[in-house]
Scaffold this active site. Structure first.
Site, PDB file in Angstrom:
ATOM      1  CG  ASP A  10      -2.332   0.477   0.889  1.00  0.00           C
ATOM      2  OD1 ASP A  10      -2.705   0.451  -0.292  1.00  0.00           O
ATOM      3  OD2 ASP A  10      -3.073   0.879   1.818  1.00  0.00           O
TER       4      ASP A  10
ATOM      5  CB  VAL B  52      -5.791   2.506   5.296  1.00  0.00           C
ATOM      6  CG1 VAL B  52      -6.336   1.721   6.466  1.00  0.00           C
ATOM      7  CG2 VAL B  52      -4.267   2.438   5.252  1.00  0.00           C
TER       8      VAL B  52
ATOM      9  CB  ALA C 138       7.154  20.659  18.864  1.00  0.00           C
TER      10      ALA C 138
ATOM     11  CG  HIS D 104       6.471   5.604  15.138  1.00  0.00           C
ATOM     12  ND1 HIS D 104       6.955   6.729  14.513  1.00  0.00           N
ATOM     13  CD2 HIS D 104       5.574   6.051  16.062  1.00  0.00           C
ATOM     14  CE1 HIS D 104       6.388   7.800  15.022  1.00  0.00           C
ATOM     15  NE2 HIS D 104       5.548   7.427  15.969  1.00  0.00           N
TER      16      HIS D 104
ATOM     17  CE1 TYR E 196      14.902  23.982  17.949  1.00  0.00           C
ATOM     18  CE2 TYR E 196      14.899  22.307  16.240  1.00  0.00           C
ATOM     19  CZ  TYR E 196      15.429  22.826  17.396  1.00  0.00           C
ATOM     20  OH  TYR E 196      16.486  22.204  18.008  1.00  0.00           O
TER      21      TYR E 196
ATOM     22  CG  ASN F  42       2.355  11.518  22.226  1.00  0.00           C
ATOM     23  OD1 ASN F  42       1.809  12.345  21.500  1.00  0.00           O
ATOM     24  ND2 ASN F  42       2.700  10.325  21.793  1.00  0.00           N
TER      25      ASN F  42
ATOM     26  CB  SER G 150       3.422   9.777  16.180  1.00  0.00           C
ATOM     27  OG  SER G 150       4.702   9.951  16.728  1.00  0.00           O
TER      28      SER G 150
END
Length: 447
Positions: free
Chosen positions: A149, A198, A293, A181, A295, A281, A377
């Site tokens: 996929d 999916v 995050a 992941h 930056y 998280n 994520s």
């Protein structure tokens, strides 16, 4: 809602957060990242100080990384050719398998439009753009090259510390996932619309596997920087070119604790590449305390529920609610720091006997089929997919700041969502930035 329910929900959150964040952000004794000033020579500096770096950075910035005795590190800091010498740090993925959220299926199943993709309106056949001709670098644990996929680019990269040494490799499949992941993230971005498994947000985009996290989902600032250096070097020459980078990873930190990391991100921004990252998280933090995050050059994405959860004692958690685990933080247009957008990081949150049970996002599974994971994520790649659509719509030429503006100004429910999480630890950050809207971002009108 009763106070008893609030206490239970808060307990469930604190356990999940403490387990995930263990060791992330720790300094690595003796390992350093060295950035030189413009025009300085890496070979000359290395020879002058008699050091043997593991790896040399050439495109994100001039510099190197490796083990350094304390005396060498101190001497390098005093060298007029050296801009910075910083300790390496541990970094990790911002997602996890969801207990009770559905297992993997090895054989292919009939295609499903996942709840997150549906919630943001990335509906196949409705939006004209599909991500065709756009390359997306998944800077993560790798991507499964054998998953039918997923469409992978001809080049891939790996940066892993093995036996204390940072080792780099490039090849058609060296970025193979060994954790799951990155494969899950890649499916959210670009799972093919082929009748099986999916559908991703940008189903005709091409993924580039940039493996910077190991089989446990752990890595280092240096491995991530090596991945960004590879993207900077190859973005314009691979076919299709890389226009977007997704980083569903992070660590506790501050804006200035590793200037070289930020320099690498800035380089991609200056090349016209949009970098999308997960907010984190840890509900107790804001993105100003999370790297990368924090930056200003990235689009930081927080997590919401894609649909309403099940009813319990006459109460339920609705769609577009801030996820119980999400890091947030109001976007500051002056500093550029904060959450730019929220997007689905889980299907739903059910309340069962006073506790939250999250149902993760359905996406591609390492080894074939599908599985569920939750976290920021998963919210980040929803946004990355929409960014790929915008690049295709613009013929590949749109600035990262124009992308951010488009994403933010076209969000749904600006001013009213994300809705407050009912968990006891949740604190509203003062801005309801809205939820990602692929239809509005691309200017698509429903038939």
């Amino acid at each position: 809602m009763s106070n008893h329910l609030f206490r239970n929900l808060g307990l469930a959150l604190s356990v999940a957060v403490s387990a995930h964040a263990q060791n992330s952000g720790d300094k690595v004794p003796g390992r350093f990242i060295v950035e030189l000033k413009p025009g300085a020579s890496v070979p000359a500096v290395v020879a002058k100080h008699a050091v043997l770096p593991d790896v040399v950075f050439s495109d994100a910035f001039r510099g190197f990384a490796g083990d350094l005795p304390p005396g060498k590190a101190a001497a390098l800091k005093l060298d007029p050719s050296v801009l910075s010498v910083v300790e390496d740090r541990v970094i990790g993925a911002h997602g996890k398998p969801t207990a009770g959220g559905g297992g993997g299926t090895i054989t292919r199943t009939a295609e499903v439009l996942p709840a997150g993709v549906a919630r943001i309106g990335a509906i196949p056949g409705v939006i004209a753009q599909t991500g065709s001709g756009i390359g997306v670098a998944v800077v993560d644990t790798g991507v499964d090259f054998k998953h039918p996929d997923l469409v992978l680019g001809a080049k891939s990269f790996k940066a892993i510390i093995s036996r204390t040494k940072l080792q780099l490799s490039e090849g058609p499949t060296v970025g193979q996932d060994d954790n799951g992941h990155g494969t899950h993230v890649g499916g959210i971005i670009a799972a093919r619309h082929d009748g099986y498994d999916v559908i991703g947000v940008a189903p005709e985009a091409t993924l580039y596997a940039v493996k910077v996290l190991d089989s446990a989902g752990s890595g280092y600032d240096s491995t991530v920087i090596a991945g960004l250096d590879w993207v900077a070097k190859n973005a314009a020459t691979v076919v299709p070119p890389i226009k977007v980078v997704n980083m569903s990873l992070g660590r506790p930190g501050t804006l200035g604790d590793n200037s070289s990391y930020r320099t690498a991100v800035k380089k991609l921004r200056d090349l016209g590449i949009t970098v999308v990252v997960s907010a984190g998280n840890d509900q107790s933090k804001e993105v100003s305390a999370v790297v990368p995050a924090t930056y200003p050059e990235v689009i930081a994405v927080a997590s919401t529920s894609a649909k309403a959860g099940t009813d319990d004692i006459g109460w339920f958690i609705g769609s577009d609610t801030a996820s119980y685990f999400t890091t947030d933080g109001a976007y500051n247009s002056t500093t550029g720091i904060g959450v730019s957008i929220s997007a689905p990081g889980e299907d739903q949150e059910n309340i069962v006997s006073g506790y939250i049970q999250g149902v993760g996002i359905l996406s591609t599974r390492l080894g074939g089929g599908t599985t569920r994971m939750s976290g920021t994520s998963m919210s980040s790649p929803h946004t990355t997919g929409v960014v790929a659509l915008l690049y295709q719509q613009a013929g590949g030429a749109i600035s990262p700041e124009a992308v951010r503006s488009k994403i933010m100004t076209t969000a749904m429910k600006v001013g009213s969502a994300p809705f407050n999480s009912p968990t006891s630890g949740y604190t509203f950050d003062g801005v309801r930035e809205g939820v990602l809207d692929a239809l509005n971002a691309t200017g698509t009108t429903l038939p």
